[in-house]
Design an enzyme around this catalytic site. Sequence first.
Site, PDB file in Angstrom:
ATOM      1  N   ASN A 149       0.856  -1.180   0.000  1.00 30.00           N
ATOM      2  CA  ASN A 149       0.000   0.000   0.000  1.00 30.00           C
ATOM      3  C   ASN A 149       0.899   1.239   0.000  1.00 30.00           C
ATOM      4  OD1 ASN A 149      -1.454   2.255   1.685  1.00 30.00           O
ATOM      5  ND2 ASN A 149      -3.098   0.933   0.927  1.00 30.00           N
ATOM      6  N   ASN A 168      -3.152   4.470  -1.874  1.00 27.00           N
ATOM      7  CA  ASN A 168      -4.058   5.100  -0.923  1.00 27.00           C
ATOM      8  C   ASN A 168      -4.206   6.568  -1.308  1.00 27.00           C
ATOM      9  OD1 ASN A 168      -5.452   6.160   1.221  1.00 27.00           O
ATOM     10  ND2 ASN A 168      -3.798   5.870   2.705  1.00 27.00           N
ATOM     11  N   CYS A 221      -4.969  10.382   1.070  1.00 30.09           N
ATOM     12  CA  CYS A 221      -3.969  11.218   1.726  1.00 30.09           C
ATOM     13  C   CYS A 221      -4.161  12.688   1.381  1.00 30.09           C
ATOM     14  CB  CYS A 221      -2.572  10.785   1.289  1.00 30.09           C
ATOM     15  SG  CYS A 221      -2.187   9.090   1.713  1.00 30.09           S
ATOM     16  N   ILE A 263     -14.185   0.109   0.436  1.00 34.65           N
ATOM     17  CA  ILE A 263     -13.921   1.504   0.725  1.00 34.65           C
ATOM     18  C   ILE A 263     -12.783   1.635   1.741  1.00 34.65           C
ATOM     19  CG2 ILE A 263     -16.251   2.300   0.216  1.00 34.65           C
ATOM     20  CD1 ILE A 263     -16.787   2.264   3.270  1.00 34.65           C
ATOM     21  N   THR A 285     -11.627   4.056   5.053  1.00 38.80           N
ATOM     22  CA  THR A 285     -12.444   4.373   6.224  1.00 38.80           C
ATOM     23  C   THR A 285     -13.314   5.613   6.025  1.00 38.80           C
ATOM     24  OG1 THR A 285     -10.567   5.571   7.146  1.00 38.80           O
ATOM     25  CG2 THR A 285     -10.887   3.289   7.864  1.00 38.80           C
ATOM     26  N   GLY A 298     -14.914  -1.389  10.440  1.00 33.81           N
ATOM     27  CA  GLY A 298     -15.641  -2.428  11.155  1.00 33.81           C
ATOM     28  C   GLY A 298     -17.051  -2.605  10.640  1.00 33.81           C
ATOM     29  N   GLY A 322     -15.955  -3.774   6.822  1.00 34.23           N
ATOM     30  CA  GLY A 322     -16.818  -4.489   7.750  1.00 34.23           C
ATOM     31  C   GLY A 322     -17.009  -5.957   7.476  1.00 34.23           C
ATOM     32  N   THR A 378     -10.538  -4.860   9.923  1.00 33.83           N
ATOM     33  CA  THR A 378     -10.746  -4.785  11.369  1.00 33.83           C
ATOM     34  C   THR A 378     -10.948  -6.150  12.011  1.00 33.83           C
ATOM     35  OG1 THR A 378     -11.678  -2.561  11.133  1.00 33.83           O
ATOM     36  CG2 THR A 378     -12.215  -3.745  13.147  1.00 33.83           C
TER      37      THR A 378
END
Length: 303
Positions: A99, A127, A130, A191, A193, A217, A244, A266
């Site tokens: 990543n 990512n 940022c 997705i 977070t 989560g 999740g 998570t």
Amino acid sequence: MANLQVNLGRLALNNPVMTASGTFGYGIEFADLIDLNRLGGIIVKGTTLHPREGNDYPRMAETASGMLNCVGLQNKGVDYFCKQIYPQIEGYDTNMIVNVSGNTPEDYAECAARIADLPGIPAIELNISCPNVKNGGMAFGVTCEGAAAVVKAVRRAYDKTLIVKLSPNVTDIAAIAQAVEAEGADSVSLINTLMGMSIDIERKRSRLSIGTGGLSGPAVKPVALRMVWQVAKAVKIPVVGLGGIMNATDAIEFMMAGATAIEIGTANFIDPTVTIKVIEGMNEWLDRHGIKDIKDIIGAINQ
């Protein structure tokens, strides 16, 4: 047993189950708990061009059906990864994916270029959530222009499989997916977070050092599932679903919504063997329903 192999463009996965960046370290931390070679892929923790200290503590907080974090991409930089971590992970018989994060398109491209020289790393995940330091700190991934600029710069420097991780903190995630597809992304993952907050009412302060953090989560799953479904209909490249996923049922839902592969994040903190349980649970479900190839359930939702 059903055929669990899937492909993200040129990248072949023995099964669709991967680990989400930031939740599984470099993989080696889990080697005594599970057989890493059984995973479809391992996406190692976020790596930047230069070392980062991350944010001050506290930077994690438990919430209802989830958790918040503002770790801040703490890592020792790409050169440390290449010299110290890569020799420890290159021998595993799974896809080791890095990543990559940055503050400018040039940062992203240079980091990707150094990783491109490592033969045992077949792909990177960008990512783009940022902050863009040249544009007042707004995340690259919240505009089509910002997202496209990063992918365009990285694509020039990196010729292996390029997965772009999308931010959910936007009004039209499908449009951003189309923008990165147009600049050469081989796949999108979503997705990342959701922005959230938690307050300690006794101290009258946020439970996180910088006020807000990323929510992950089970709480985010319905949003993630909806966004995967939308994006899968909008692009021609493979979609990787995450957000999740706690068990095989969750994973199958994402694939029925259009995901070719999934990432577990998570849930690794709760059960470090969850990835293996999901692989086995998916296979059992396929056998029970007489499905010989897992690709047959991708986008199979009756709508």
